[in-house]
Design an enzyme around this catalytic site. Sequence first.
Site, mmCIF file in Angstrom:
data_model
loop_
_atom_site.group_PDB
_atom_site.id
_atom_site.type_symbol
_atom_site.label_atom_id
_atom_site.label_comp_id
_atom_site.label_asym_id
_atom_site.label_seq_id
_atom_site.Cartn_x
_atom_site.Cartn_y
_atom_site.Cartn_z
ATOM 1 N N ASN A 9 4.108 2.836 0.121
ATOM 2 C CA ASN A 9 3.867 1.761 1.077
ATOM 3 C C ASN A 9 2.564 1.077 0.669
ATOM 4 O OD1 ASN A 9 3.361 0.129 3.250
ATOM 5 N ND2 ASN A 9 3.078 1.795 4.736
ATOM 6 N N TRP A 10 2.713 -0.085 0.038
ATOM 7 C CA TRP A 10 1.524 -0.770 -0.481
ATOM 8 C C TRP A 10 0.703 -1.403 0.640
ATOM 9 C CZ3 TRP A 10 3.626 -3.859 -5.359
ATOM 10 C CH2 TRP A 10 4.070 -2.932 -6.317
ATOM 11 N N LYS A 11 1.268 -1.472 1.827
ATOM 12 C CA LYS A 11 0.578 -2.124 2.966
ATOM 13 C C LYS A 11 0.151 -3.529 2.534
ATOM 14 C CE LYS A 11 -0.532 2.432 4.681
ATOM 15 N NZ LYS A 11 -1.425 3.308 5.437
ATOM 16 N N GLY A 239 0.575 5.940 0.995
ATOM 17 C CA GLY A 239 -0.178 4.700 1.103
ATOM 18 C C GLY A 239 -1.116 4.536 -0.083
ATOM 19 N N GLY A 240 -2.379 4.892 0.109
ATOM 20 C CA GLY A 240 -3.419 4.656 -0.902
ATOM 21 C C GLY A 240 -3.052 5.130 -2.301
HETATM 22 P P1 13P Z 1 -2.330 6.996 3.108
HETATM 23 O O1 13P Z 1 -1.495 7.683 2.054
HETATM 24 O O2 13P Z 1 -3.229 5.928 2.541
HETATM 25 O O3 13P Z 1 -3.012 7.956 4.006
HETATM 26 O O4 13P Z 1 -1.293 6.174 4.016
HETATM 27 C C1 13P Z 1 -0.168 6.842 4.502
HETATM 28 C C2 13P Z 1 0.737 5.844 5.100
HETATM 29 O O5 13P Z 1 0.437 5.244 6.112
HETATM 30 C C3 13P Z 1 2.005 5.563 4.400
HETATM 31 O O6 13P Z 1 2.849 4.775 5.173
#
Ligand code: 13P
Length: 256
Positions: A9-11, A239-240
């Site tokens: 999830n690249w957000k 995410g990250g």
């Molecule tokens: P992180 O891996 O950056 O903690 O984010 C997790 C997330 O929200 C994936 O959707």
Amino acid sequence: MRRPLIAGNWKMNLDRTTGTALALDVVAGCAGRAGVDVVLCPPFVYLEAVGSTLRGSAIGLGAQDLYHEASGAFTGEVSAAMLLDVGCQWVIIGHSERRQLLGETNGSVLAKVRAALAAERNGHTLTPIVCVGETLAERETGRTQEVIRSQFAESLAELSEGEFARVVLAYEPVWAIGTGRVATPDQAGEVHADLRKQVADRYNAAVASEARILYGGSVKPENAGQLFAQPNIDGALVGGASLKAADFLGIIAATA
Ligand code: 13P
């Protein structure tokens, strides 16, 4: 037997150049790797560019959200049919950032899941990845199980058995997202086991044993193996660490 799934999830990160370069690195790094599903979820505006990069590979394309209506005067929104039109096979729904910052509720999540499941274009469909998770305050006051159960009951349990069978779940404790504070394998495993029990109680044992439940929240190559060793953890929503090819590929490798 549940096939592991790793979704990035690249957000709201990267741009066209860095996003397509990352996708290319992930394609190269996954070449020849079998036994795991890999999905990239870039921002809406880069779906087509990343989708072109992924074409011909086994890596799936996912969106980070959708709107529950099929079309009409909904400024800024994107429908399930539009996601199919640009080549998405997956869509994240009910991420905690949307629940906390953008007014998403269990009810809106359910409407979006229904819309995702109803969409079909040229024989292609969408698989929703539906997120649940408690906040730190909820965990510290002993309400984790109650919160996750009500999220399940209100955003998923109204689906028919056939609909639910097409859904992937993601347990993402809000306090572990982007904080570096990962849930311990036991903490995550306990919630995953309870979620699977909810599925068995609402549907049946066969549906529960097939349901894929991902963990999300500060997953890194260093902690992924221990998490995936838990019997009820079927992969990760990352995410990250999905923004760096080496880290993301390290997490994928940890499923083997
Ligand atoms: P992180 O891996 O950056 O903690 O984010 C997790 C997330 O929200 C994936 O959707």
